[in-house]
Design a protein around this motif. Structure first.
Motif, PDB file in Angstrom:
ATOM      1  N   ASP A 275      29.712  25.031  -1.786  1.00  0.00           N
ATOM      2  CA  ASP A 275      28.998  26.260  -1.445  1.00  0.00           C
ATOM      3  C   ASP A 275      29.705  27.434  -2.113  1.00  0.00           C
ATOM      4  O   ASP A 275      30.766  27.279  -2.718  1.00  0.00           O
ATOM      5  N   ILE A 276      29.141  28.634  -1.966  1.00  0.00           N
ATOM      6  CA  ILE A 276      29.728  29.808  -2.618  1.00  0.00           C
ATOM      7  C   ILE A 276      31.103  30.154  -2.044  1.00  0.00           C
ATOM      8  O   ILE A 276      31.905  30.812  -2.708  1.00  0.00           O
ATOM      9  N   ASP A 277      31.397  29.708  -0.813  1.00  0.00           N
ATOM     10  CA  ASP A 277      32.720  29.932  -0.223  1.00  0.00           C
ATOM     11  C   ASP A 277      33.643  28.742  -0.452  1.00  0.00           C
ATOM     12  O   ASP A 277      34.675  28.619   0.202  1.00  0.00           O
ATOM     13  N   ASN A 278      33.244  27.840  -1.382  1.00  0.00           N
ATOM     14  CA  ASN A 278      34.031  26.665  -1.773  1.00  0.00           C
ATOM     15  C   ASN A 278      34.064  25.574  -0.700  1.00  0.00           C
ATOM     16  O   ASN A 278      34.886  24.654  -0.757  1.00  0.00           O
ATOM     17  N   THR A 279      33.149  25.639   0.256  1.00  0.00           N
ATOM     18  CA  THR A 279      33.043  24.589   1.265  1.00  0.00           C
ATOM     19  C   THR A 279      32.270  23.407   0.679  1.00  0.00           C
ATOM     20  O   THR A 279      31.208  23.609   0.068  1.00  0.00           O
TER      21      THR A 279
END
Length: 402
Positions: A275-279
């Protein structure tokens, strides 16, 4: 002086003057081929040069050439007559429209066309021996009604429909190759075929977890991995087993993605893994792959080394299906569940989550909405959500229907 043969004279064909003055044609293999074990028999071709040439060029000489290459000489059609249904099938199977298909497609089509060709008639002949000119639309309808019923009395509507579609395709392709022999009117066209397919039951995430645990317990972790890929990345079985390689997972030019290719629709895209938060977007699958041993080029390979080649071979379709049944039984999942149901389950999860049609297609590789809808089947959750939105719209606009 020896008479010169006309241009295009078929090899192995000879002409013989009969007593009454007419000329007849014959085909025979050379003596060295007979000594070499060739089982093709000599054949009288009649007095029509065009028909004799046609049979030599399209049936007899290709069979002989196949024998010389130690290839299957067409044992399924050893005695076909030019202009017959069997001849039409043999003609179709030598075209690019057939030869360029996959091995699985050819296997399925051969079986379906075989059902038609081998179907017995009341006079003892087979459908394959019939002249194409004698096969009418009414005869095709009658054949369809016969093929729908198995010997034990049970129905096989899908098989009969597939046989008619295969015959229609073969006839159309053969007509393009031999328009002077194959009638323009295709008797298998415009048939009124009714068939209601049985829906594939989608696998839930809870069932997926049980399935993966059972596969691991049987020492078949690769099957569990294949199931997770089908559910999360929505890939088809054939792509998972024969095309998805380690080089596609976090490739050097796109390390935060997996390169997905849907061979059926020819769709290729890089699917983000984070995801955009690196999740991580697929944590259970990514964790499994990051810690899995790389036994070969493909991600999914059999665990045991091949005794002869000493390598980890890919799964073959029949054996894979057999092992799927074992895993399913251990997991306590009912027999109606097929491996394709896992991919269906992933699509249904997406629909339940409220994904738009474009979002679903971008993940599943479908090119059109009508096909995708068959996978993202309606569920009570979707129906409740739809009813809830309609109710909210009514109350919001002042229509007190609650």
């Amino acid at each position: 002086m020896k008479r010169r043969k006309p241009v295009g004279w078929p090899k192995l064909m000879r002409a013989k003057r009969l007593r009454h003055g007419a000329e007849a044609y014959y085909w025979d293999i050379p003596s060295w081929a007979k000594k070499g074990g060739c089982l093709l028999k000599a054949e009288a071709l009649g007095g029509d040069y065009a028909m004799a040439k046609l049979r030599c060029d399209t049936i007899l000489n290709p069979q002989f050439d196949g024998w010389r290459r130690r290839f299957n000489v067409g044992a399924s059609f050893p005695n076909v007559q030019a202009g017959s249904f069997d001849w039409m099938i043999a003609t179709y199977k030598r075209t690019p429209q057939y030869e360029e298909k996959s091995a699985k497609y050819k296997k399925d089509i051969d079986w379906l066309l075989g059902l038609v060709s081998k179907h017995p008639l009341k006079d003892g002949r087979r459908v394959g021996a019939l002249e194409l000119q004698s096969i009418t639309p009414g005869a095709a309808d009658l054949l369809y009604s016969k093929l729908k019923i198995k010997n034990d009395g049970s129905e096989r509507n899908r098989t009969a429909m597939g046989a008619m579609i295969a015959a229609k395709r073969a006839w159309s392709v053969a007509y393009r190759c031999q328009p002077k022999v194959v009638p323009a009117e295709n008797p298998f066209s415009r048939m009124e075929i009714s068939y209601s397919p049985t829906r594939t039951r989608p696998v839930t995430h809870e069932e997926l977890t049980k399935f993966v645990d059972a596969a691991d317990g049987l020492g078949m972790a690769s099957i569990g991995t294949a199931a997770l890929i089908a559910y999360h990345w929505l890939q088809r079985q054939v792509d998972i087993l024969s095309r998805l390689s380690w080089s596609h997972y976090k490739p050097s030019d796109s390390p935060n993605c997996v390169r997905i290719f849907h061979h059926k629709t020819k769709v290729l895209y890089d699917l983000p893994l984070f995801d955009i938060d690196n999740t991580p977007l697929f944590p259970e699958l990514m964790d499994r792959l990051d810690n899995a041993p790389r036994l070969g080029t493909l991600i999914v390979t059999r665990e045991n080394l091949d005794r002869t080649r000493k390598i980890h071979l890919p799964w073959q379709e029949d054996y894979f299906r057999h092992c799927i049944a074992k895993v399913r039984e251990l997991a306590g999942i009912d027999k109606s569940v097929k491996f394709m149901g896992i991919r269906h389950g992933g699509n249904v999860e997406g629909a339940n989550a409220g994904l738009t049609e474009s979002q679903l297609r971008s993940l599943s590789g479908h090119k059109n909405t009508s096909t995708m809808i068959r996978y993202a089947q309606e569920t009570p959750d979707q129906q409740r959500e739809g009813a809830r939105k309609r109710r909210n719209l009514r109350t919001k606009t002042g229509n007190l229907s609650e």
